[in-house]
Design a protein around this motif. Structure first.
Motif, PDB file in Angstrom:
ATOM      1  N   GLY A   1       0.814  -1.199   0.000  1.00  0.00           N
ATOM      2  CA  GLY A   1       0.000   0.000   0.000  1.00  0.00           C
ATOM      3  C   GLY A   1       0.854   1.259   0.000  1.00  0.00           C
ATOM      4  O   GLY A   1       0.577   2.226  -0.720  1.00  0.00           O
ATOM      5  N   SER A   2       1.909   1.242   0.820  1.00  0.00           N
ATOM      6  CA  SER A   2       2.776   2.433   0.930  1.00  0.00           C
ATOM      7  C   SER A   2       3.365   2.831  -0.418  1.00  0.00           C
ATOM      8  O   SER A   2       3.582   4.013  -0.675  1.00  0.00           O
TER       9      SER A   2
ATOM     10  N   ARG B   1      -7.154  -0.509   2.887  1.00  0.00           N
ATOM     11  CA  ARG B   1      -7.691  -1.411   3.903  1.00  0.00           C
ATOM     12  C   ARG B   1      -9.159  -1.754   3.663  1.00  0.00           C
ATOM     13  O   ARG B   1      -9.581  -2.894   3.847  1.00  0.00           O
TER      14      ARG B   1
ATOM     15  N   TYR C   1      -3.680   6.344   9.019  1.00  0.00           N
ATOM     16  CA  TYR C   1      -2.455   5.685   8.543  1.00  0.00           C
ATOM     17  C   TYR C   1      -2.539   5.512   7.030  1.00  0.00           C
ATOM     18  O   TYR C   1      -3.517   4.970   6.520  1.00  0.00           O
TER      19      TYR C   1
ATOM     20  N   ASP D   1      -7.474   6.541  -0.253  1.00  0.00           N
ATOM     21  CA  ASP D   1      -6.671   5.402   0.185  1.00  0.00           C
ATOM     22  C   ASP D   1      -7.632   4.278   0.546  1.00  0.00           C
ATOM     23  O   ASP D   1      -8.161   4.219   1.663  1.00  0.00           O
TER      24      ASP D   1
ATOM     25  N   LYS E   1      -3.892  -4.791  -0.346  1.00  0.00           N
ATOM     26  CA  LYS E   1      -4.464  -5.846   0.495  1.00  0.00           C
ATOM     27  C   LYS E   1      -5.354  -6.861  -0.240  1.00  0.00           C
ATOM     28  O   LYS E   1      -4.855  -7.776  -0.852  1.00  0.00           O
TER      29      LYS E   1
END
Ligand code: PMP
Length: 426
Positions: free
Chosen positions: A135-136, A250, A162, A247, A276
């Motif tokens: 993800g980063s 998640r 986050y 984002d 994910k």
């Protein structure tokens, strides 16, 4: 396998391995969320050996019904037969290759078609895709695209959200120089005044706001975005001529049957990050955007040794097929509802006050009056020692492998743990 609620798991091997680990691997932030120190030390397993369906098995041989799903990736259950068969075939044919794997184009086309206005009935957001691993990788890429496209430096984010391990809300921020953070500013989630103040403070300098579709910070109730907040974000971004980065790393695939959560919530993003669940455990993430941003994106340097690995892309194609063919969205939602209802009723029976928040497919539980999450950790510890993983500091995740029997067993264990917490028992 059914667990007796009175039989406590032995974690000897796990904690012997923790001692070995701490001699050779730096602790603290490193792998912190994977550590039993992040959950309930001494009660959670530290090391796992295998996983299948809804279950994980630790190094002591204990089998748990797992509601953390590897922190989100597992949406079809561990070891999904069709996904693993496809991945194994590609692994045998070649994973790390010198040039791009042929499946890359198929996966990009498949996702662009899936998220086209013709399919979703909503605005375009995914004319192109870029794949990476974590993800980063893609949240960082998205901020570069936004900064380059607008020619402005500032990224606004919700406080405590986050978005990856680069720069922003990294707990403590150790090792990140002040100068590196100066072009990031924060607002409070669902707080229109605070949002507008953040835009005013950075007038003329905002490239983008980055947001998760829902607030799912550790140790808080999950909060859905209010309609006013969504409208205020759009208005502020429009007047600043800045971009919205969503984002969805998640929440992706758990809030909307297309996989794109913003379609359930009314956001109109310019760039969307996925990760994910896209790979059901195979390492793959994606950044999507519209044609207008394609040229800018082409100019951003983005490279990683394993970004073009073939196996995770083949796995992702199989994940999308299974997700649709097996009505995964509905099953995951129903499983989450059963878990939530069961846990709420179990808490009620012992007069324990809890809050259950968030979408059914990724719920969060907190005890009322729980300084430092002490009760939550004790409860989750009792639950883990009886064969169920319900994390005390992170939202839970459902997968389509969670059967009614799994959930009923988890609720039985949860109930015994409520009884123990209510009576102050250890
Ligand atoms: N954004 C969100 C919302 C996340 O939950 C995470 C990971 N938990 C990330 C970004 C970073 O993803 P990764 O750990 O794969 O780099």
């Amino acid at each position: 396998m059914t667990t007796s609620v009175e039989q406590l798991f032995d974690l000897k091997q796990s904690y012997e391995m923790v001692e070995r680990l701490e001699r050779v691997v730096p602790g603290g932030g490193i792998y912190f969320t994977r550590s039993p120190r992040f959950a309930s030390y001494g009660e959670f397993p530290a090391f796992l050996r295998s996983a299948d369906g809804s279950r994980i098995t630790d190094v002591d041989g204990n089998s748990y019904i797992d509601f953390i799903c590897a922190f989100g990736p597992i949406i079809l259950g561990y070891n999904h037969p069709a996904v693993e068969a496809a991945a194994n075939r590609q692994q045998a044919a070649g994973n790390a290759l010198s040039f791009m794997p042929e499946v890359l184009v198929e996966l990009a086309e498949k996702l662009a078609a899936r998220w086209s206005p013709e399919e979703t009935g909503a605005e375009r957001f995914a004319d192109w895709l870029i794949f990476a691993k974590n993800g980063s990788d893609v949240t960082t890429l998205a901020t570069r695209v936004a900064r380059l496209h607008t020619g402005r430096p500032v990224i606004l984010a919700a406080r405590d959200a986050y978005h990856g391990f680069d720069t922003w809300s990294v707990p403590g921020g150790a090792g990140i120089p002040e100068g590196h953070r100066s072009d990031i500013d924060f607002f409070e989630w669902n707080d229109v005044a605070s949002l507008n103040e953040a835009f005013e403070r950075n007038d003329g300098r905002v490239a983008s706001a980055i947001l998760c579709p829902i607030r799912h910070d550790s140790g808080h109730d999950i909060e859905m975005p209010s309609a006013e907040f969504v409208a205020a974000i759009h208005a502020a971004l429009r007047s600043a001529d800045a971009l919205l980065i969503m984002d969805d790393i998640r929440a992706g695939f758990r809030l909307h049957p297309s996989g794109a959560s913003h379609l359930a919530l009314g956001f109109k993003p310019d760039l969307v990050c996925f990760g994910k669940a896209l790979g059901n455990g195979h390492p793959i993430s994606a950044l999507t955007g519209r044609d207008e941003l394609k040229e800018t994106t082409s100019a951003v340097y983005f490279s990683g040794t394993h970004f073009c690995a073939a196996t995770p892309m083949v796995a992702a194609v199989a994940v999308l097929d299974a997700y649709d063919d097996e009505q995964v969205f509905d099953r995951v939602t129903q499983a989450g509802e059963r878990l939530r209802d069961g846990i709420a009723a179990a808490a009620h029976r012992f007069g324990v006050e809890i809050s259950l928040s968030g979408p059914a497919a990724m719920p969060n539980m907190l005890f009322a009056d729980d300084q430092g999450l002490k009760k939550m950790r004790r409860w989750a510890g009792h639950v883990a020692r009886r064969g169920v993983i319900l994390h005390p500091r992170h939202n839970w995740f459902l997968s389509s492998a969670h059967s009614d029997a799994d959930i009923d067993e988890a609720v039985e264990v949860a109930e015994r743990a409520f009884e123990l917490v209510a009576s102050g028992g250890e």
